[in-house]
Design an enzyme around this catalytic site. Structure first.
Site, mmCIF file in Angstrom:
data_model
loop_
_atom_site.group_PDB
_atom_site.id
_atom_site.type_symbol
_atom_site.label_atom_id
_atom_site.label_comp_id
_atom_site.label_asym_id
_atom_site.label_seq_id
_atom_site.Cartn_x
_atom_site.Cartn_y
_atom_site.Cartn_z
ATOM 1 C CG HIS A 152 -8.107 -4.075 3.756
ATOM 2 N ND1 HIS A 152 -7.811 -4.151 2.419
ATOM 3 C CD2 HIS A 152 -7.359 -3.053 4.237
ATOM 4 C CE1 HIS A 152 -6.918 -3.213 2.101
ATOM 5 N NE2 HIS A 152 -6.636 -2.521 3.193
ATOM 6 N N GLY A 197 -2.140 -0.078 10.074
ATOM 7 C CA GLY A 197 -3.096 -1.172 10.148
ATOM 8 C C GLY A 197 -2.746 -2.184 9.077
ATOM 9 C CB CYS A 207 -4.406 1.129 0.930
ATOM 10 S SG CYS A 207 -4.628 -0.633 1.194
ATOM 11 C CG LEU A 208 0.583 -0.697 4.254
ATOM 12 C CD1 LEU A 208 0.849 -1.665 5.409
ATOM 13 C CD2 LEU A 208 1.788 0.201 4.008
ATOM 14 C CD GLN A 267 -3.798 -4.525 3.827
ATOM 15 O OE1 GLN A 267 -4.083 -4.363 5.003
ATOM 16 N NE2 GLN A 267 -3.212 -3.588 3.099
ATOM 17 C CG HIS A 274 -8.100 1.457 5.454
ATOM 18 N ND1 HIS A 274 -7.743 2.380 4.502
ATOM 19 C CD2 HIS A 274 -7.381 0.331 5.164
ATOM 20 C CE1 HIS A 274 -6.868 1.822 3.662
ATOM 21 N NE2 HIS A 274 -6.623 0.586 4.053
ATOM 22 C CD GLU A 275 -6.213 -1.902 8.232
ATOM 23 O OE1 GLU A 275 -6.164 -2.996 7.628
ATOM 24 O OE2 GLU A 275 -5.577 -0.899 7.866
#
Ligand code: ZN
Length: 191
Positions: free
Chosen positions: A149, A45, A103-104, A50, A145-146
């Site tokens: 963000h 995702g 998480c990226l 991000q 999660h997304e």
């Protein structure tokens, strides 16, 4: 596109609802750039903040290349590519599920996060078609999660602090289908 790391305010300020700020060609290019960036990372995702863009847009996709026992325990089933525009979620029922996630934007670490096991996600797709769908298992975790963000939240805000583990420690010790062993060894509660 370069991925923004934790510490950059863009991950904390929240996003503006998408109201056709981009013309259709630019939106399509942005969505494609998100998709390519997510694949390259690789991740399951990616949310617009991000990559430094304060719009309420995210993409998800998970081929779920995991062993059968992990698939069963975590509900990690394949999730086809989707674009989430102005997503919002609400819990369906009270069940929670707690697993390691990463998480990226927080490279190198993972932590256990207890999340709603099932959520109803509303919003639209990249063509403005309404989205109203119930997600369960790992896809439910990904959309929470997304969407978080897009509200300026990182998974660490919801994580069990004592579960924080370097990626190498997760690889060495915490690849079990559930987080039970990690909870006992590191000293945190599971729902
Ligand atoms: Zn993330």
């Amino acid at each position: 596109m370069p991925i923004v790391a934790a510490g950059d305010p863009v991950l904390r300020t929240g996003t503006t609802r998408y109201e056709d700020q981009l013309d259709p060609v630019l939106l399509a290019r942005f969505v494609e750039a998100l998709r390519v960036t997510m694949h390259a990372a690789p991740g399951v995702g990616l949310a617009a903040p991000q990559v430094g863009v304060e719009l309420r847009i995210a993409v998800i996709e998970d081929p779920a290349p995991v062993p059968e026992e992990v698939r069963l325990a975590r509900g990690r089933v394949p999730q086809p590519f989707r674009v989430l525009v102005n997503p919002e979620y609400e819990p369906v029922g009270s069940a929670r599920a707690a697993f390691f996630e990463g998480c990226l934007s927080v490279p190198g670490y993972q932590a256990v996060v207890a999340r709603h096991a099932e959520v109803r996600l509303t919003g639209s797709d990249e063509h403005g078609r309404p989205l109203d769908e119930v997600f369960t298992g790992w896809p439910a975790r990904i959309v929470q999660h997304e969407t978080d963000h897009l509200d300026g939240l990182l998974y660490l805000d919801r994580a069990e602090p004592r579960s924080l583990s370097a990626n190498q420690a997760v690889l060495d010790r915490w690849t079990q289908p559930t987080a039970d062993l990690a909870a006992r060894a590191l000293g945190f509660e599971l729902p």
